[in-house]
Design a protein around this motif. Sequence first.
Motif, PDB file in Angstrom:
ATOM      1  N   GLU A 137      54.015  36.716  40.698  1.00  0.00           N
ATOM      2  CA  GLU A 137      53.236  35.993  39.691  1.00  0.00           C
ATOM      3  C   GLU A 137      51.941  35.447  40.279  1.00  0.00           C
ATOM      4  OE1 GLU A 137      55.713  32.987  37.997  1.00  0.00           O
ATOM      5  OE2 GLU A 137      57.122  34.449  37.158  1.00  0.00           O
ATOM      6  N   GLU A 138      51.998  34.888  41.492  1.00  0.00           N
ATOM      7  CA  GLU A 138      50.796  34.359  42.136  1.00  0.00           C
ATOM      8  C   GLU A 138      49.805  35.478  42.430  1.00  0.00           C
ATOM      9  OE1 GLU A 138      51.959  32.148  45.571  1.00  0.00           O
ATOM     10  OE2 GLU A 138      52.995  30.615  44.397  1.00  0.00           O
ATOM     11  N   ALA A 139      50.304  36.625  42.903  1.00  0.00           N
ATOM     12  CA  ALA A 139      49.418  37.751  43.202  1.00  0.00           C
ATOM     13  C   ALA A 139      48.776  38.274  41.914  1.00  0.00           C
ATOM     14  CB  ALA A 139      50.196  38.858  43.896  1.00  0.00           C
ATOM     15  N   THR A 140      49.549  38.346  40.847  1.00  0.00           N
ATOM     16  CA  THR A 140      49.009  38.809  39.564  1.00  0.00           C
ATOM     17  C   THR A 140      47.922  37.872  39.071  1.00  0.00           C
ATOM     18  OG1 THR A 140      51.161  39.768  39.028  1.00  0.00           O
ATOM     19  CG2 THR A 140      49.634  39.452  37.202  1.00  0.00           C
ATOM     20  N   LYS A 186      43.994  38.788  38.432  1.00  0.00           N
ATOM     21  CA  LYS A 186      43.349  38.537  37.139  1.00  0.00           C
ATOM     22  C   LYS A 186      42.069  37.728  37.312  1.00  0.00           C
ATOM     23  CE  LYS A 186      47.411  38.610  34.160  1.00  0.00           C
ATOM     24  NZ  LYS A 186      48.317  37.766  33.344  1.00  0.00           N
ATOM     25  N   GLN A 187      42.105  36.726  38.191  1.00  0.00           N
ATOM     26  CA  GLN A 187      40.925  35.887  38.388  1.00  0.00           C
ATOM     27  C   GLN A 187      39.848  36.589  39.204  1.00  0.00           C
ATOM     28  OE1 GLN A 187      42.234  32.241  40.161  1.00  0.00           O
ATOM     29  NE2 GLN A 187      43.016  31.410  38.244  1.00  0.00           N
ATOM     30  N   ASN A 188      40.216  37.541  40.034  1.00  0.00           N
ATOM     31  CA  ASN A 188      39.274  38.207  40.932  1.00  0.00           C
ATOM     32  C   ASN A 188      39.380  39.726  40.766  1.00  0.00           C
ATOM     33  OD1 ASN A 188      38.443  35.741  42.519  1.00  0.00           O
ATOM     34  ND2 ASN A 188      40.644  35.717  42.846  1.00  0.00           N
ATOM     35  N   ILE A 189      39.231  40.203  39.554  1.00  0.00           N
ATOM     36  CA  ILE A 189      39.459  41.617  39.257  1.00  0.00           C
ATOM     37  C   ILE A 189      38.462  42.525  39.964  1.00  0.00           C
ATOM     38  CG2 ILE A 189      38.098  41.628  37.118  1.00  0.00           C
ATOM     39  CD1 ILE A 189      41.410  43.474  37.674  1.00  0.00           C
ATOM     40  N   VAL A 190      37.242  42.096  40.130  1.00  0.00           N
ATOM     41  CA  VAL A 190      36.226  42.961  40.740  1.00  0.00           C
ATOM     42  C   VAL A 190      36.518  43.180  42.214  1.00  0.00           C
ATOM     43  CG1 VAL A 190      33.762  43.210  41.236  1.00  0.00           C
ATOM     44  CG2 VAL A 190      34.489  42.252  39.066  1.00  0.00           C
ATOM     45  N   ILE A 191      36.753  42.106  42.950  1.00  0.00           N
ATOM     46  CA  ILE A 191      37.031  42.253  44.380  1.00  0.00           C
ATOM     47  C   ILE A 191      38.381  42.937  44.595  1.00  0.00           C
ATOM     48  CG2 ILE A 191      38.161  40.028  44.801  1.00  0.00           C
ATOM     49  CD1 ILE A 191      36.451  39.868  47.379  1.00  0.00           C
ATOM     50  N   SER A 192      39.334  42.710  43.686  1.00  0.00           N
ATOM     51  CA  SER A 192      40.639  43.367  43.799  1.00  0.00           C
ATOM     52  C   SER A 192      40.519  44.867  43.588  1.00  0.00           C
ATOM     53  CB  SER A 192      41.620  42.780  42.785  1.00  0.00           C
ATOM     54  OG  SER A 192      41.809  41.412  43.019  1.00  0.00           O
TER      55      SER A 192
END
Length: 155
Positions: free
Chosen positions: A129-132, A136-142
């Motif tokens: 859940e924390e990784a998800t 979600k908050q950092n979709i571009v860098i992810s």
Amino acid sequence: MATRNPPPQEYESDDESYEVLDLTEYARRHHWWNRVFGHSSGPMVEKYSVATQIVMGGVTGWCAGFLFQKVGKLAATAVGGGFLLLQIASHSGYVQIDWKKVEKGVNKAKRQIKKRANKAAPEINNIIEEATEFVKQNIVISSGFVGGFLLGLAS
């Protein structure tokens, strides 16, 4: 008006004394702590441009993928080589393997792993859940990281 911080409180126990450290006060005095660990640090989207995020994610992903590939090859070579040497020694008569005992040991290990996996399920769900939420908050860098990771595996 400057306020003076009270000295840390100390409590006496039977054999040791402990110092109580107020982390909120420490974070106020050390701004780097607040940037790294504080809630005000926010997602990466607020700090860097999209291009910078993609490059940062891609470079870190490529490094992680490249290292994962090299370590994986090394581990596979070590395990495969060890198994090959064990088979050669067995066929040459240097080593006799009790395969029934090996099978019992493997089955016992499987049962223990299954028990521990059932106990660890809530912790694993929390990590997922924390990784998800981070993704979600950092979709571009992810997404840059995933692309770089795949390129690192391929190189």
